[in-house]
Design a protein around this motif. Sequence first.
Motif, PDB file in Angstrom:
ATOM      1  N   UNK A 315       0.961  -1.222  -0.059  1.00 23.25           N
ATOM      2  CA  UNK A 315       0.078   0.012   0.136  1.00 23.25           C
ATOM      3  C   UNK A 315       0.780   1.280   0.139  1.00 23.25           C
ATOM      4  N   UNK A 316       0.804   1.976  -0.994  1.00 29.51           N
ATOM      5  CA  UNK A 316       1.560   3.369  -1.189  1.00 29.51           C
ATOM      6  C   UNK A 316       0.793   4.336  -0.719  1.00 29.51           C
ATOM      7  N   UNK A 317       1.108   4.912   0.579  1.00 32.40           N
ATOM      8  CA  UNK A 317       0.542   6.207   0.799  1.00 32.40           C
ATOM      9  C   UNK A 317      -0.540   6.061   1.646  1.00 32.40           C
ATOM     10  N   UNK A 318      -0.556   6.568   2.987  1.00 31.86           N
ATOM     11  CA  UNK A 318      -1.927   6.553   3.679  1.00 31.86           C
ATOM     12  C   UNK A 318      -2.611   7.905   4.106  1.00 31.86           C
ATOM     13  N   UNK A 319      -1.520   8.915   3.976  1.00 26.76           N
ATOM     14  CA  UNK A 319      -2.048  10.400   4.192  1.00 26.76           C
ATOM     15  C   UNK A 319      -3.145  10.748   3.221  1.00 26.76           C
ATOM     16  N   UNK A 320      -4.150  11.601   3.718  1.00 31.82           N
ATOM     17  CA  UNK A 320      -5.163  12.084   2.770  1.00 31.82           C
ATOM     18  C   UNK A 320      -4.780  12.701   1.557  1.00 31.82           C
ATOM     19  N   UNK A 321      -3.594  13.322   1.578  1.00 31.08           N
ATOM     20  CA  UNK A 321      -3.180  13.734   0.451  1.00 31.08           C
ATOM     21  C   UNK A 321      -1.458  14.080   0.785  1.00 31.08           C
ATOM     22  N   UNK A 322      -0.631  14.465  -0.407  1.00 35.21           N
ATOM     23  CA  UNK A 322       0.734  14.278  -0.069  1.00 35.21           C
ATOM     24  C   UNK A 322       1.145  15.385   0.824  1.00 35.21           C
ATOM     25  N   UNK A 330      -8.938   9.894   6.066  1.00 32.89           N
ATOM     26  CA  UNK A 330      -8.071   9.337   4.903  1.00 32.89           C
ATOM     27  C   UNK A 330      -8.917   8.282   4.256  1.00 32.89           C
ATOM     28  N   UNK A 331      -9.120   8.060   2.855  1.00 33.40           N
ATOM     29  CA  UNK A 331      -9.739   7.027   2.220  1.00 33.40           C
ATOM     30  C   UNK A 331      -8.592   5.676   2.503  1.00 33.40           C
ATOM     31  N   UNK A 332      -7.447   5.860   2.743  1.00 31.12           N
ATOM     32  CA  UNK A 332      -6.661   4.784   3.105  1.00 31.12           C
ATOM     33  C   UNK A 332      -7.295   3.846   4.503  1.00 31.12           C
ATOM     34  N   UNK A 333      -7.774   4.542   5.282  1.00 28.92           N
ATOM     35  CA  UNK A 333      -8.389   3.966   6.385  1.00 28.92           C
ATOM     36  C   UNK A 333      -9.347   2.864   6.258  1.00 28.92           C
ATOM     37  N   UNK A 334     -10.187   3.498   5.330  1.00 29.15           N
ATOM     38  CA  UNK A 334     -11.142   2.425   4.752  1.00 29.15           C
ATOM     39  C   UNK A 334     -10.644   1.414   3.939  1.00 29.15           C
ATOM     40  N   UNK A 385      -1.983   2.221  -4.732  1.00 28.62           N
ATOM     41  CA  UNK A 385      -1.461   3.518  -4.613  1.00 28.62           C
ATOM     42  C   UNK A 385      -2.959   4.400  -4.216  1.00 28.62           C
ATOM     43  N   UNK A 386      -2.477   4.915  -3.047  1.00 30.30           N
ATOM     44  CA  UNK A 386      -3.536   6.074  -2.439  1.00 30.30           C
ATOM     45  C   UNK A 386      -3.210   7.253  -2.030  1.00 30.30           C
ATOM     46  N   UNK A 387      -2.044   7.693  -2.073  1.00 31.14           N
ATOM     47  CA  UNK A 387      -1.536   8.959  -1.954  1.00 31.14           C
ATOM     48  C   UNK A 387      -0.473   9.478  -3.028  1.00 31.14           C
ATOM     49  N   UNK A 388      -0.726  10.648  -3.455  1.00 30.48           N
ATOM     50  CA  UNK A 388       0.541  10.854  -4.833  1.00 30.48           C
ATOM     51  C   UNK A 388       1.473  11.538  -4.108  1.00 30.48           C
ATOM     52  N   UNK A 389       2.317  10.868  -3.288  1.00 26.62           N
ATOM     53  CA  UNK A 389       3.523  11.388  -2.642  1.00 26.62           C
ATOM     54  C   UNK A 389       4.594  11.544  -3.830  1.00 26.62           C
ATOM     55  N   UNK A 390       5.566  12.339  -3.849  1.00 23.69           N
ATOM     56  CA  UNK A 390       6.473  12.513  -4.966  1.00 23.69           C
ATOM     57  C   UNK A 390       7.303  11.129  -5.131  1.00 23.69           C
ATOM     58  N   UNK A 391       7.364  10.518  -3.836  1.00 23.80           N
ATOM     59  CA  UNK A 391       8.209   9.263  -3.991  1.00 23.80           C
ATOM     60  C   UNK A 391       7.494   8.362  -4.851  1.00 23.80           C
ATOM     61  N   UNK A 392       5.895   8.313  -4.801  1.00 29.98           N
ATOM     62  CA  UNK A 392       5.439   7.379  -5.587  1.00 29.98           C
ATOM     63  C   UNK A 392       5.254   7.832  -6.915  1.00 29.98           C
ATOM     64  N   UNK A 393       5.049   9.188  -7.292  1.00 28.39           N
ATOM     65  CA  UNK A 393       4.970   9.718  -8.699  1.00 28.39           C
ATOM     66  C   UNK A 393       6.182   9.371  -9.406  1.00 28.39           C
ATOM     67  N   UNK A 394       7.558   9.399  -8.618  1.00 29.26           N
ATOM     68  CA  UNK A 394       8.593   9.350  -9.385  1.00 29.26           C
ATOM     69  C   UNK A 394       9.299   7.690  -9.206  1.00 29.26           C
ATOM     70  N   UNK A 410      -3.027  -1.108  -8.662  1.00 29.94           N
ATOM     71  CA  UNK A 410      -4.368  -0.593  -8.829  1.00 29.94           C
ATOM     72  C   UNK A 410      -4.185   0.739  -8.292  1.00 29.94           C
ATOM     73  N   UNK A 411      -4.334   1.893  -8.782  1.00 30.30           N
ATOM     74  CA  UNK A 411      -3.995   3.301  -8.624  1.00 30.30           C
ATOM     75  C   UNK A 411      -5.242   4.156  -8.656  1.00 30.30           C
ATOM     76  N   UNK A 412      -5.430   4.582  -7.246  1.00 32.63           N
ATOM     77  CA  UNK A 412      -6.542   5.453  -6.882  1.00 32.63           C
ATOM     78  C   UNK A 412      -6.095   6.835  -6.996  1.00 32.63           C
TER      79      UNK A 412
END
Length: 452
Positions: A315-322, A330-334, A385-394, A410-412
């Motif tokens: 699971x990449x990202x749990x913050x509700x936004x980067x 955050x959608x990640x909780x669900x 993918x749940x949060x578009x952190x820079x580490x994830x986009x790159x 699976x990219x949310x």
Amino acid sequence: MNIGVFGTGYVGLVSAVCFADLGHSVVAVDKDHQVVAKLTAGEPTLYEPGLKEILTRNLDTSRLAFTTRAEEAVRRSEVLFLCVGTPPRSDGSSDPVQVEEVARSLAPLLDGHKLIVEKSTVPVNTARLLDRTLRWWAPLGCDYEVASNPEFLREGSAIHDFLHPDRIVIGADSDRARSLMLELYGDAFDCPKLITDVKTAELIKHASNAFLASKISFINMISNLCEELEVDVSVVAQGIGLDHRIGHHFLNAGLGFGGSCLPKDLQAFVRIAEDFGVDFSLLREVERINEGRVGRLLKKLERALWVVGGKTIGVLGVAFKPNTSDIRNAPSLQVLSRLKDAGAILNVYDPKAASSLEQIHPPNAHLHYAVSPYKAAENAHALVILTEWEEVTSLDLARIRSLMRSPIIVDGRNLFNPVEMRERGFEYYSLGRGDVTISEPHGRVKNPGMEA
Ligand code: NAD
């Protein structure tokens, strides 16, 4: 000017450090001793880009201090900002308990003229109730006024947004209050300053957030239609957003809105409208659409994995936004609880919010915290993918593919181009665009528009 700030969460702390940086003398009050101790030591209690630097800089100049004692802020300040939380009650309405508690704690301390300013997001007419509460607890005949100055900062860019706002809204019912607020903001801000009465300013904040939420749900419904029509929602969003009357912000289809503001403010606004006899069912629909987003994403994951139980999922990202450590709503909780319930083994990565999540979901045999996105991908049957952190986009996608047991993403947040993902050998699912499906992992993307 001498300012007091009550509450040192995202809004209070950012307001306090920024007002100090503009040259004001600020005492910020929080009832949480640990928060005050950490901030006094120059340690931020939340993650925001640039926060640590601006905090330490202003502590060093002694223009900024933190305390748990209301009297240290009240006696010396001309303006007192209320920045405490306004969480939702079980029926969705805004809970005023923290605001009322601050009013009661500062009222007996009032001496000389004070301007008490709501910065928390509160229901329209809160100022009237605040004024009445202050009167009940303040010394007889003391001189104060209540104003509204809603805050529009976004977590993840809070310092920048505070210092470079699109507009400043000042709701004040007297010339004295208006000129104090204008003096406070001074010439440092060249954005429009909208001066209104208090009630109007209160309404502007809730109406703004309700509109932003509506924009997101609107594009998410378009994205559902795009999936059926095999059209790329990001191109449709671009075509819509190029119209200046619409604009491109908040038109990214995906997992929908979360965080500590939009979901709760939307619910509260519906309740406010109902209290005044206005049926705002449009906003109920906005909420319903948003609630369906996680299920839609997880259906794609379930279809790809066939059975989720026993599968390893990164699971990449749990913050509700980067750029924030905030996981409230955050959608990640669900996503995480549904995957846990389904019996998946989860490897979770988030650069800033993992420790907030660990407090709710401690690690165990089915839940591991990874130190990098690559560790989260190791031996995974799928990545979500749940949060578009820079580490994830790159991400180094070749490396990711080599680490995974099966190359399913699976990219949310719709971060990658489906055609390129197919070429890289991924089975790739996103929202409102062509999926590279299990039946044709090396075949075409179900969307001719994407090939252009
Ligand atoms: P938060 O929960 O992060 O912080 C609230 C702080 O107030 C906490 O540190 C808490 O300890 C403190 N507090 C509570 N009662 C207190 C009391 N009696 N005396 C002193 N301190 C007390 O909240 P937040 O995210 O900063 O939001 C504050 C308000 O601003 C809310 O109304 C919110 O809707 C609004 N708002 C938030 C954002 C955002 O992005 N977070 C943006 C705009 C507006």
